[in-house]
Write a protein that holds these residues in place. Sequence first.
Motif, PDB file in Angstrom:
ATOM      1  N   ASP A  70      18.587 -65.533 -83.579  1.00 28.16           N
ATOM      2  CA  ASP A  70      19.155 -66.805 -84.434  1.00 28.16           C
ATOM      3  C   ASP A  70      19.589 -66.524 -85.853  1.00 28.16           C
ATOM      4  OD1 ASP A  70      16.580 -66.447 -85.416  1.00 28.16           O
ATOM      5  OD2 ASP A  70      15.991 -68.518 -85.178  1.00 28.16           O
ATOM      6  N   PHE A  71      19.017 -65.223 -86.360  1.00 27.69           N
ATOM      7  CA  PHE A  71      19.598 -65.198 -87.899  1.00 27.69           C
ATOM      8  C   PHE A  71      20.919 -64.537 -87.686  1.00 27.69           C
ATOM      9  CE2 PHE A  71      17.857 -61.137 -85.807  1.00 27.69           C
ATOM     10  CZ  PHE A  71      18.849 -60.293 -85.986  1.00 27.69           C
ATOM     11  N   LEU A  72      21.594 -64.402 -86.589  1.00 28.06           N
ATOM     12  CA  LEU A  72      23.111 -64.031 -86.464  1.00 28.06           C
ATOM     13  C   LEU A  72      23.734 -65.416 -86.470  1.00 28.06           C
ATOM     14  CD1 LEU A  72      23.038 -61.200 -84.005  1.00 28.06           C
ATOM     15  CD2 LEU A  72      23.266 -61.010 -86.266  1.00 28.06           C
ATOM     16  N   ASP A  73      23.405 -66.456 -86.386  1.00 27.52           N
ATOM     17  CA  ASP A  73      24.256 -67.758 -86.221  1.00 27.52           C
ATOM     18  C   ASP A  73      24.936 -67.964 -87.342  1.00 27.52           C
ATOM     19  OD1 ASP A  73      22.822 -68.076 -83.647  1.00 27.52           O
ATOM     20  OD2 ASP A  73      21.999 -69.609 -84.335  1.00 27.52           O
ATOM     21  N   THR A  84      21.058 -69.155 -91.534  1.00 28.81           N
ATOM     22  CA  THR A  84      19.551 -68.908 -92.219  1.00 28.81           C
ATOM     23  C   THR A  84      19.737 -67.871 -93.353  1.00 28.81           C
ATOM     24  OG1 THR A  84      19.111 -66.785 -90.776  1.00 28.81           O
ATOM     25  CG2 THR A  84      18.804 -68.941 -89.721  1.00 28.81           C
ATOM     26  N   ASP A  85      18.581 -67.670 -93.928  1.00 26.64           N
ATOM     27  CA  ASP A  85      18.615 -66.923 -95.229  1.00 26.64           C
ATOM     28  C   ASP A  85      18.374 -65.341 -95.018  1.00 26.64           C
ATOM     29  OD1 ASP A  85      16.053 -67.015 -94.678  1.00 26.64           O
ATOM     30  OD2 ASP A  85      15.454 -67.937 -96.531  1.00 26.64           O
ATOM     31  N   PHE A  86      18.510 -64.979 -93.805  1.00 33.78           N
ATOM     32  CA  PHE A  86      18.092 -63.386 -93.426  1.00 33.78           C
ATOM     33  C   PHE A  86      19.099 -62.642 -94.078  1.00 33.78           C
ATOM     34  CE2 PHE A  86      18.232 -59.789 -90.589  1.00 33.78           C
ATOM     35  CZ  PHE A  86      16.749 -59.290 -91.234  1.00 33.78           C
ATOM     36  N   GLY A 130      27.647 -56.423 -89.705  1.00 26.17           N
ATOM     37  CA  GLY A 130      26.431 -55.773 -89.028  1.00 26.17           C
ATOM     38  C   GLY A 130      25.593 -56.816 -88.590  1.00 26.17           C
ATOM     39  N   LEU A 131      24.598 -56.219 -87.911  1.00 23.07           N
ATOM     40  CA  LEU A 131      23.684 -57.386 -87.120  1.00 23.07           C
ATOM     41  C   LEU A 131      22.435 -57.602 -88.171  1.00 23.07           C
ATOM     42  CD1 LEU A 131      23.268 -56.140 -83.450  1.00 23.07           C
ATOM     43  CD2 LEU A 131      24.710 -57.864 -84.268  1.00 23.07           C
TER      44      LEU A 131
END
Length: 405
Positions: free
Chosen positions: A194-197, A230-232, A308-309
């Motif tokens: 979900d950090f890729l959303d 998200t903040d990742f 990137g991922l």
Amino acid sequence: MLLSFLVRSSFAQESIRPSVTGDLASEARKPETNGNYFLKAGPVGFSASLSTDVEYNDNVGLSEKNRESDFIIRPLLQIDSEWRVTTLNTLRFDIGIAYSDYTQHKDLDTRSILLDPGSQISFDVYVGGVLKLTFHDRFAILQNPIDEPTLSNTARFDRFQNSAGLTALFDFNDLKIVFGYDHFTYHTFGDEFDFLDRREEQFFASASLRLSDAVTVGLDSSGGLVYYNTDFNNDGSMFSAGTFLEATLSDYTTLRIDGGYQQMVFQTDGTNGDTTNYHGWYASLTVAQRLNQYWSHSLAVGHEARLGLEVNFYEYDFVRYLAQWQINPRMTLGLEGFIEDANESGTAAQNSEESRRWGGSASLSWRLGAKVTANLRYEYVKKDSDLALRSYYQNVGTFSLKYDF
């Protein structure tokens, strides 16, 4: 046909980058073609096909150790339609609906449905004989993790991609100018990715000038704004600008060369710790050739940076070869080989990856009748990584039957 396949393989909804920019502009400049439809309902034409794949995969999780295999059954329904609203305005709706059923690992079954990357709804509007506007919404639901070069140890990578926007083509005969805007949405299913959303605002522009019947030159540019949910990962912006040359070297050989400058700039508030930006070059070369009435092939090489991922970006180099041999009127052999390098960005404290993938495939298509086609395909992929337990190899064998209505 092979050159068209190379374009379509990267024409699915993706973060804006130089290769996508060129493909979108080339697609907009293509002359309109009429499809072959099995059903006409007034001004609306329909074509459809139904296929079923039976696949054996000896490494469904892309694992270096503890490899697991499975048989996968995958039905697919493809429907294409075209409505000639007027002599100048056309509405198109194309959709491919699929489902993956794993016979051993039922937890990997498709959660809902899969949507083929070619699924879209588009509306062409001609204004004043010079301007063509295309309103479009392209969408896909994908699951296979092999599509992402930097993934390992992953059995499913469910994501929804949607690109809605407008493309404007100004056609002055030898001079063609293309502008485009897309609102891009990327949404993963489940918590693992979900950090890729994210959402992106994408822009591109292209100008091409036909110098002769054999040579076209032009300029391509693109830009994008990236906002993660998200903040990742770090929010950022992307920009590219360059030139291209398209040439017909003979009745049997075509060439496209492009290259230029690419930039990716990111904020530094993400918790992934990556503070690097990209300022560099992109380039690609594609040559397609028909040796005779039976054999055609193409070669593509390129370099660019991609989003990137778990890092800001990675630099991507590729070589891809495609060939097709028409054995007889009913049988066709297809061959493919590729090499790709992916070098992730990052800081010294991060485990950024440098990896190489290579592999190939062979397929035999056999037309059993006017509407039925059988296909047998074998594919091999091997990844070598500088990080522990991120290398893998995978063998996939597939048998499919397709019925065209």
